[in-house]
Design a protein around this motif. Structure first.
Motif, PDB file in Angstrom:
ATOM      1  N   THR A 170       0.920  -1.465   0.241  1.00  0.00           N
ATOM      2  CA  THR A 170      -0.024  -0.535  -0.090  1.00  0.00           C
ATOM      3  C   THR A 170       1.068   1.221   0.193  1.00  0.00           C
ATOM      4  OG1 THR A 170      -1.345  -0.958   1.609  1.00  0.00           O
ATOM      5  CG2 THR A 170      -1.453   1.804   1.873  1.00  0.00           C
ATOM      6  N   LEU A 171       0.277   2.422  -0.773  1.00  0.00           N
ATOM      7  CA  LEU A 171       1.563   3.722  -0.922  1.00  0.00           C
ATOM      8  C   LEU A 171       0.618   4.286  -0.728  1.00  0.00           C
ATOM      9  CD1 LEU A 171       2.991   1.974  -4.448  1.00  0.00           C
ATOM     10  CD2 LEU A 171       3.964   1.710  -2.231  1.00  0.00           C
ATOM     11  N   GLN A 172       1.503   5.420  -0.353  1.00  0.00           N
ATOM     12  CA  GLN A 172       0.879   6.496   0.010  1.00  0.00           C
ATOM     13  C   GLN A 172       0.601   8.112  -0.761  1.00  0.00           C
ATOM     14  OE1 GLN A 172       3.422   7.626   3.787  1.00  0.00           O
ATOM     15  NE2 GLN A 172       1.335   7.333   4.850  1.00  0.00           N
ATOM     16  N   ASN A 173       2.026   8.095  -2.271  1.00  0.00           N
ATOM     17  CA  ASN A 173       1.899   8.688  -2.929  1.00  0.00           C
ATOM     18  C   ASN A 173       3.039   8.272  -4.181  1.00  0.00           C
ATOM     19  OD1 ASN A 173       5.502   8.791  -2.380  1.00  0.00           O
ATOM     20  ND2 ASN A 173       3.839   9.616  -0.375  1.00  0.00           N
ATOM     21  N   GLU A 174       3.325   9.236  -5.014  1.00  0.00           N
ATOM     22  CA  GLU A 174       4.519   8.978  -6.173  1.00  0.00           C
ATOM     23  C   GLU A 174       5.354   8.516  -5.548  1.00  0.00           C
ATOM     24  OE1 GLU A 174       2.853  11.893  -9.177  1.00  0.00           O
ATOM     25  OE2 GLU A 174       1.255  11.608 -10.007  1.00  0.00           O
ATOM     26  N   LYS A 175       5.726   9.452  -5.070  1.00  0.00           N
ATOM     27  CA  LYS A 175       6.909   9.234  -4.849  1.00  0.00           C
ATOM     28  C   LYS A 175       7.099   7.698  -3.735  1.00  0.00           C
ATOM     29  CE  LYS A 175      11.615  10.375  -1.761  1.00  0.00           C
ATOM     30  NZ  LYS A 175      12.256  11.066  -1.080  1.00  0.00           N
ATOM     31  N   GLN A 176       7.056   7.466  -3.172  1.00  0.00           N
ATOM     32  CA  GLN A 176       6.878   5.563  -2.767  1.00  0.00           C
ATOM     33  C   GLN A 176       6.233   4.987  -4.340  1.00  0.00           C
ATOM     34  OE1 GLN A 176       4.286   5.382   0.104  1.00  0.00           O
ATOM     35  NE2 GLN A 176       5.719   5.669   1.553  1.00  0.00           N
ATOM     36  N   ASP A 177       5.593   5.515  -4.920  1.00  0.00           N
ATOM     37  CA  ASP A 177       5.334   3.745  -6.814  1.00  0.00           C
ATOM     38  C   ASP A 177       7.313   4.727  -7.145  1.00  0.00           C
ATOM     39  OD1 ASP A 177       2.873   2.817  -8.139  1.00  0.00           O
ATOM     40  OD2 ASP A 177       4.118   3.908  -9.388  1.00  0.00           O
ATOM     41  N   SER A 178       7.430   5.351  -7.627  1.00  0.00           N
ATOM     42  CA  SER A 178       8.539   5.535  -8.209  1.00  0.00           C
ATOM     43  C   SER A 178       9.417   4.402  -7.326  1.00  0.00           C
ATOM     44  CB  SER A 178       8.385   7.392  -8.241  1.00  0.00           C
ATOM     45  OG  SER A 178      10.861   6.738  -9.067  1.00  0.00           O
ATOM     46  N   VAL A 179       9.931   4.358  -5.972  1.00  0.00           N
ATOM     47  CA  VAL A 179      10.670   3.916  -5.049  1.00  0.00           C
ATOM     48  C   VAL A 179      10.286   2.118  -5.699  1.00  0.00           C
ATOM     49  CG1 VAL A 179      11.428   3.091  -3.339  1.00  0.00           C
ATOM     50  CG2 VAL A 179      11.452   5.566  -3.780  1.00  0.00           C
ATOM     51  N   MET A 180       8.955   1.997  -4.874  1.00  0.00           N
ATOM     52  CA  MET A 180       9.045   0.708  -5.610  1.00  0.00           C
ATOM     53  C   MET A 180       8.968   0.157  -6.964  1.00  0.00           C
ATOM     54  SD  MET A 180       8.038  -0.964  -2.170  1.00  0.00           S
ATOM     55  CE  MET A 180       7.811  -1.905  -3.227  1.00  0.00           C
ATOM     56  N   ASP A 181       8.395   1.095  -7.740  1.00  0.00           N
ATOM     57  CA  ASP A 181       9.045   0.014  -8.870  1.00  0.00           C
ATOM     58  C   ASP A 181      10.285  -0.279  -9.711  1.00  0.00           C
ATOM     59  OD1 ASP A 181       6.440  -0.114 -10.693  1.00  0.00           O
ATOM     60  OD2 ASP A 181       6.237   2.286 -10.860  1.00  0.00           O
ATOM     61  N   SER A 182      11.347   0.898  -8.652  1.00  0.00           N
ATOM     62  CA  SER A 182      12.417   0.411  -8.977  1.00  0.00           C
ATOM     63  C   SER A 182      13.033  -0.454  -8.592  1.00  0.00           C
ATOM     64  CB  SER A 182      13.503   2.260  -8.279  1.00  0.00           C
ATOM     65  OG  SER A 182      13.468   3.476  -9.484  1.00  0.00           O
ATOM     66  N   TYR A 183      12.625  -0.925  -7.429  1.00  0.00           N
ATOM     67  CA  TYR A 183      13.238  -1.960  -6.543  1.00  0.00           C
ATOM     68  C   TYR A 183      12.912  -3.417  -6.664  1.00  0.00           C
ATOM     69  CZ  TYR A 183      12.715  -5.453  -2.593  1.00  0.00           C
ATOM     70  OH  TYR A 183      12.420  -6.641  -1.846  1.00  0.00           O
ATOM     71  N   LEU A 184      11.137  -3.052  -7.572  1.00  0.00           N
ATOM     72  CA  LEU A 184      10.785  -4.613  -7.627  1.00  0.00           C
ATOM     73  C   LEU A 184      12.063  -5.027  -9.427  1.00  0.00           C
ATOM     74  CD1 LEU A 184       6.874  -3.900  -6.931  1.00  0.00           C
ATOM     75  CD2 LEU A 184       8.902  -5.962  -5.956  1.00  0.00           C
ATOM     76  N   LYS A 185      12.065  -3.954  -9.736  1.00  0.00           N
ATOM     77  CA  LYS A 185      11.734  -4.297 -11.583  1.00  0.00           C
ATOM     78  C   LYS A 185      13.489  -4.075 -11.417  1.00  0.00           C
ATOM     79  CE  LYS A 185      13.272  -2.085 -15.507  1.00  0.00           C
ATOM     80  NZ  LYS A 185      13.023  -0.237 -16.137  1.00  0.00           N
ATOM     81  N   ASP A 186      14.725  -3.752 -10.589  1.00  0.00           N
ATOM     82  CA  ASP A 186      16.198  -3.461 -10.858  1.00  0.00           C
ATOM     83  C   ASP A 186      16.795  -5.046  -9.317  1.00  0.00           C
ATOM     84  OD1 ASP A 186      15.522  -2.157 -12.581  1.00  0.00           O
ATOM     85  OD2 ASP A 186      16.056  -0.319 -11.350  1.00  0.00           O
ATOM     86  N   ALA A 187      15.301  -5.185  -8.234  1.00  0.00           N
ATOM     87  CA  ALA A 187      16.110  -5.294  -7.251  1.00  0.00           C
ATOM     88  C   ALA A 187      15.793  -7.030  -6.719  1.00  0.00           C
ATOM     89  CB  ALA A 187      16.672  -4.380  -5.748  1.00  0.00           C
ATOM     90  N   TYR A 188      14.560  -6.737  -6.387  1.00  0.00           N
ATOM     91  CA  TYR A 188      13.723  -7.901  -5.766  1.00  0.00           C
ATOM     92  C   TYR A 188      13.468  -9.560  -7.360  1.00  0.00           C
ATOM     93  CZ  TYR A 188       9.932 -10.339  -3.693  1.00  0.00           C
ATOM     94  OH  TYR A 188       9.558 -10.842  -2.080  1.00  0.00           O
TER      95      TYR A 188
END
Length: 262
Positions: free
Chosen positions: A38-56
């Protein structure tokens, strides 16, 4: 009358073979974890996208876990909060249980996911994580990633959760899918199921979950119209033994992100 030693030997081999085969069939049932961020804002959305795509996701592949789905709400849905859904298949419970330890030892993962892993407490990458652990139905023991084509944001990944009033009614609904033929009905109308699973641990139990997929909403609506209009559904829905086995049904319309495996 005593049996010949050779006959006894062959009998034992056959018994062992059947027992082993039954066990292996049981072991082929996959486990699934659905993680909802669950995300609160666009910044969190961007951080999660980068984490999932590039790391997880790359780390999961190194751990032998393929075909991970990452989904978001389809546009134009009424949202109270933004969410990212991550569907992870596991070949065994042991693979699920040991994943975090493997990630902790994966140097490439730690480096690529440093912004997420080392996030400050006053700048978290998400509001919360919800997790549901499932086990595949015997009627569909392994996930079948969707082969639906077309623009990803047009695709419909429909995730459904059926809650039952009691454990017995829940098992009755599972039987309706497997023994009653509801899975075969979905297949016959072109629902493109990704998985059907029993929820082992979650916040809405007893319940089951499943996901079907479509190239667009028009196709989705047409498939469900065929489903409800079929003779088979007419028989199942009026069969006395399958009555009142669901007291709450939730559905989410999702689409796969660009970095989702399907």
């Amino acid at each position: 009358m005593k049996k010949h030693p050779l006959v006894l030997f062959l009998t034992l081999i056959l018994i062992s073979a059947f027992a082993t085969d039954g066990y292996s069939q049981d072991q082929k049932r996959e486990y699934y974890q659905l993680k909802t961020y669950t995300l609160q804002n666009e910044k969190q959305d961007s951080v999660m996208d980068s984490y999932l795509k590039d790391a997880y996701l790359p780390a999961l592949k190194r751990a032998g876990i393929e075909k991970v789905g990452v989904f978001k709400y389809r546009p134009n849905n009424f949202l109270t909060a933004n969410k990212i859904f991550v569907l992870i298949p596991f070949a065994s419970f042991e693979q699920f249980e040991t994943l975090d330890d493997m990630l902790a030892q994966d140097k490439a993962y730690i480096a690529a996911g440093s912004d997420y892993i080392n996030a400050k407490s006053d700048e978290p990458p998400y509001e919360r994580i919800n997790s549901v652990l499932m086990r595949a139905f015997t009627g569909m023991p392994q996930m079948k990633p969707s082969e639906v084509q077309g623009d990803r944001k047009d695709r419909v990944y429909e995730l459904r959760s059926y809650e039952s009033p009691t454990e017995a009614k829940y098992q009755n609904k599972v039987d309706m899918f497997i023994k009653g033929g509801e899975i075969e009905l979905f297949e016959s109308v072109g629902a493109n199921a990704v998985f059907y699973a029993e929820v082992l641990s979650g916040d809405r139990m007893p319940n089951l979950m499943y996901m079907t997929t479509y190239p667009n909403m028009e196709k989705r609506d047409a498939v469900w119209e065929s489903f409800f209009g079929s003779e088979k559904w007419g028989e199942l829905s009026t069969d006395p033994k399958y009555q009142n086995n669901v007291n709450k049904a939730d559905k989410l319309f999702l689409y796969p992100t660009e970095y989702s495996d399907y």
